[in-house]
Design a protein around this motif. Structure first.
Motif, short mmCIF file in Angstrom:
data_model
loop_
_atom_site.label_atom_id
_atom_site.label_comp_id
_atom_site.label_asym_id
_atom_site.label_seq_id
_atom_site.Cartn_x
_atom_site.Cartn_y
_atom_site.Cartn_z
N TYR A 126 0.83 -1.20 0.00
CA TYR A 126 0.00 0.00 0.00
C TYR A 126 0.87 1.25 0.00
N ASP A 127 1.88 1.29 0.88
CA ASP A 127 2.78 2.44 0.93
C ASP A 127 3.61 2.56 -0.34
N CYS A 128 4.11 1.43 -0.83
CA CYS A 128 4.98 1.45 -2.01
C CYS A 128 4.28 2.04 -3.23
N ILE A 129 3.15 1.45 -3.60
CA ILE A 129 2.42 1.91 -4.78
C ILE A 129 1.83 3.30 -4.53
N GLY A 130 1.35 3.55 -3.34
CA GLY A 130 0.75 4.85 -3.05
C GLY A 130 1.73 6.00 -3.20
N TYR A 131 2.93 5.85 -2.66
CA TYR A 131 3.90 6.94 -2.74
C TYR A 131 4.49 7.07 -4.15
N VAL A 132 4.64 5.97 -4.85
CA VAL A 132 5.11 6.05 -6.25
C VAL A 132 4.11 6.83 -7.10
N ARG A 133 2.85 6.56 -6.92
CA ARG A 133 1.82 7.30 -7.68
C ARG A 133 1.78 8.77 -7.27
N GLU A 134 1.92 9.03 -5.97
CA GLU A 134 1.91 10.41 -5.50
C GLU A 134 3.07 11.20 -6.07
N LEU A 135 4.26 10.59 -6.15
CA LEU A 135 5.43 11.26 -6.71
C LEU A 135 5.27 11.48 -8.21
N ALA A 136 4.67 10.50 -8.89
CA ALA A 136 4.47 10.62 -10.34
C ALA A 136 3.45 11.70 -10.69
N ALA A 137 2.56 12.03 -9.76
CA ALA A 137 1.52 13.03 -10.02
C ALA A 137 2.00 14.45 -9.77
N LEU A 138 3.22 14.60 -9.24
CA LEU A 138 3.75 15.95 -8.98
C LEU A 138 4.05 16.65 -10.30
N LYS A 139 4.10 17.96 -10.28
CA LYS A 139 4.44 18.75 -11.46
C LYS A 139 5.70 19.56 -11.17
N PRO A 140 6.85 19.18 -11.76
CA PRO A 140 7.10 18.00 -12.61
C PRO A 140 7.13 16.72 -11.80
N PRO A 141 6.92 15.58 -12.47
CA PRO A 141 6.88 14.31 -11.75
C PRO A 141 8.26 13.92 -11.23
N VAL A 142 8.24 13.12 -10.16
CA VAL A 142 9.48 12.58 -9.60
C VAL A 142 9.42 11.06 -9.75
N GLY A 143 10.44 10.48 -10.36
CA GLY A 143 10.50 9.04 -10.54
C GLY A 143 11.36 8.38 -9.48
N VAL A 144 11.13 7.07 -9.29
CA VAL A 144 11.94 6.27 -8.37
C VAL A 144 12.63 5.19 -9.19
N LEU A 145 13.94 5.08 -9.01
CA LEU A 145 14.73 4.07 -9.70
C LEU A 145 15.11 2.98 -8.70
N PHE A 146 14.58 1.77 -8.93
CA PHE A 146 14.94 0.63 -8.11
C PHE A 146 16.06 -0.11 -8.84
#
Length: 620
Positions: A126-146
């Motif tokens: 829940y935390d993983c997908i939730g925060y990834v989506r929240e970061l991607a919705a920012l303007k400009p978006p922020v990505g996470v590299l695993f």
């Protein structure tokens, strides 16, 4: 237009137009993060799940690795390394660095997050997908590299693989948690217990608890003072004045720290395993084991600092005492002479007494008490008015605003205003109960009396009765009277006075039940009466006792000595008798008051040999 013509029109519309008539404006190409050299401020997230010093190498290696990685990438600049050490990944609780990283992203300080793996980022899907989506919705978006999985969250096809791997990471945590719980269960079932740091004990080379005599003095003082009547806060203040240290070497004590020591069975030599458990591996929240999991107890596991009887006496006080501290492990006091002979003094704060305790308290004087409570018929003298066959009508049958009465509920009692001046508006009173004759007495007392309750308040103009909570003793009274716990009961009383002492007496057998009546809303369908629904209470009905149906009151010549006007001398009336303690029915051989006094004095004297401090126990 026919149906066939309508279909043909739709087909013609969706044939479209010639591509030559359209100009296509291409989208901005998304660069692969692995070859993208555009400027990026990079935040690195590193985490190890335990605080073990051996994990320090892993923690340092992660930071060094990503520092070198970012230095080698053209256009990348290290903004900050966010590091959580000794924190689980299944919950965000205490993950301060992670939370700060997300906040910096929202403030556009970070363009890219780099972390080792999905399990390092979060083991909670829940935390993983939730925060990834929240970061991607920012303007400009922020990505996470695993890095380990090669997943970049701003790629369109990343979420499916990320969800799958995050699910595996969460399930891995679940498996580890289950394995750990099973390991604990196997240990406990074989008598292999954990031995955490504990005040009063050291550990030998085999991990066994061995008494530390210096620390044991503190433990004994805590137990003795609590049994003697001190509150945990008073004990904490005393320990600070005596400059005693906690197991961690702190000089600051709190009431909660004292309570933890008082409730730890290891101080009497026993071990109870599985007192708490963690039902949810995601939030790691520990809850008290109330039978959900098996528990394991071993008596005499190690040498105790205090006796087992003293320990269980403390547990009884903690479990049963309601409100403020009422002192040592209490006894019921029964009055064995005078006008109130056979009455048991009610302890308003101790919930550990049962109906059997009340009856046992009067057991020694029971034969004489029963005889004194029996009805006697009086023959009128020659020449006097013969009132045999006549009854004294109950006062309940007369409407009177000025009625001395009391209302009982299963939680509290309250007197009528008219009852207060009967005892000269004294502020504190004491309650007594006769378990044989079912009589309740209220007599004046002083604030120094441990059983005193405040039954009135003064607003500057007049006195008003207070609602007196009785969680500790009212359930037992209801049980002995056979009352319904859902109903209040109204009891009339009278004042008895011999010119020196006075008290109020209430015959509980004459109690009137106050039953709330609900109106029924008729069903729409008369043939289905079960659809009738009770409305809110509209009124209360007073229900009289069954035996009232055959009489108006007591026979004129029958009497109970207590209910007659007192004409005895003050020493015979003796309405303020403190009573004598009845033997406790339990088998505890807890320390006596004298033993506690001597123990406290001896321990404090020993503690003071090495230091001079202010005496915190002058009142002991």
């Amino acid at each position: 237009m026919t149906k066939s013509e309508d279909k043909q029109r739709i087909r013609s519309r969706y044939k479209g137009i010639s591509p030559d008539a359209l100009e296509k404006i291409p989208a901005i190409e998304k660069k692969d993060i692995f070859v993208d050299d555009s400027p990026k401020r990079v935040g690195v997230y590193a985490r190890v799940s335990t605080g073990d010093p051996r994990q320090t190498s892993s923690f340092e290696l992660q930071q060094n690795h990503y520092t070198d990685l970012i230095d080698r990438r053209e256009g990348w600049t290290l903004y900050h390394i966010y590091a959580d050490e000794g924190i689980s990944g299944t919950s965000l609780k205490h993950r301060d660095a992670f939370i700060q990283m997300i906040e910096d992203c929202k403030q556009h300080k970070v363009d890219l997050i780099v972390t080792k793996s999905v399990s390092r980022f979060a083991r909670n899907i829940y935390d993983c997908i939730g925060y990834v989506r929240e970061l991607a919705a920012l303007k400009p978006p922020v990505g996470v590299l695993f890095e380990t999985e090669g997943i970049y969250t701003l790629k369109d096809d990343s979420e499916m693989s990320l969800s799958f791997i995050a699910t595996l990471a969460q399930e891995e945590s679940h498996t580890k948690s289950s394995s750990m719980n099973l390991s604990y269960e196997m240990r406990f079932s074989r008598g292999i217990f954990m031995t955490p740091e504990l005040l009063g004990y050291d550990k030998d080379e085999d991990g066994n608890l061995v008494i530390n005599e210096e620390e044991a003095l503190t433990v004994r003082l805590i137990f003795f003072m609590f049994l003697y009547g001190y509150t945990p806060q008073q004990i904490a203040e005393t320990l600070m004045q005596l400059k005693r240290v906690t197991k961690r070497g702190n000089y600051k004590w709190s009431a909660s720290t004292v309570m933890n020591i008082l409730q730890n069975e290891r101080h009497c030599g026993d071990v109870l395993a599985h007192k708490t458990f963690t039902p949810n591996y995601l939030n790691h929240r520990s809850v008290k084991n109330r039978g959900e999991k098996p528990q394991y107890r071993q008596r005499d596991h190690h040498e105790g600092i205090i006796s087992r009887d003293d320990f269980f006496a403390v547990q009884q006080i903690i479990a049963y005492e309601k409100g403020s501290r009422a002192g040592m492990l209490p006894h019921l006091h029964v009055i064995d002479n005078g006008a109130l002979k056979g009455f048991v003094i009610i302890n308003p704060r101790w919930a550990g007494f049962t109906s059997e305790d009340y009856l046992a308290a009067v057991e020694e004087i029971l034969p004489a008490h029963q005889e004194s409570g029996s009805e006697a018929t009086v023959t009128p003298e020659i020449g006097s008015l013969d009132l045999r066959g006549f009854e004294v009508v109950r006062g309940q049958f007369f409407e009177s605003y000025n009625s001395c009465a009391i209302t009982f509920s299963s939680e509290a009692i309250k007197f009528t205003t008219y009852a207060l001046p009967k005892l000269d508006n004294c502020r504190q009173v004491e309650f007594l109960f006769d378990p044989v004759r079912k009589l309740f007495v209220v007599r004046p007392t002083t604030k120094s009396n441990r059983n005193a309750v405040t039954w009135l308040r003064y607003d500057g103009k007049r006195y008003h009765p207070k609602r007196i909570m009785g969680h500790a003793y009212l359930p037992v009274i209801y049980e002995m009277m056979g009352w319904n716990s859902e109903w209040p009961y109204y009891v009339h009383g009278e004042c008895r006075d011999n010119g020196t002492d006075s008290f109020l007496v209430f015959d509980m057998k004459e109690a009137e039940a106050v039953i709330k009546v609900r109106n029924m809303v008729k069903a729409v369908d008369p043939e289905k009466p079960e659809q009738e629904v009770p409305s809110t209470p509209t009124k209360a009905v007073t229900a009289i006792p069954q035996n009232w149906l055959s009489n108006f009151g007591s026979e004129y010549y029958s009497c109970v000595p207590l209910l007659t006007e007192g004409t005895s001398a003050a020493q015979e009336w003796n309405a303020q008798d403190a009573g004598k303690p009845s033997p406790r029915r339990d088998l505890l051989q807890a320390s006596t008051e004298q033993e506690l006094e001597e123990g406290i004095s001896s321990i404090i004297a020993t503690m003071r040999e090495g230091s001079v401090v202010h005496d915190p126990t002058d009142t002991v």
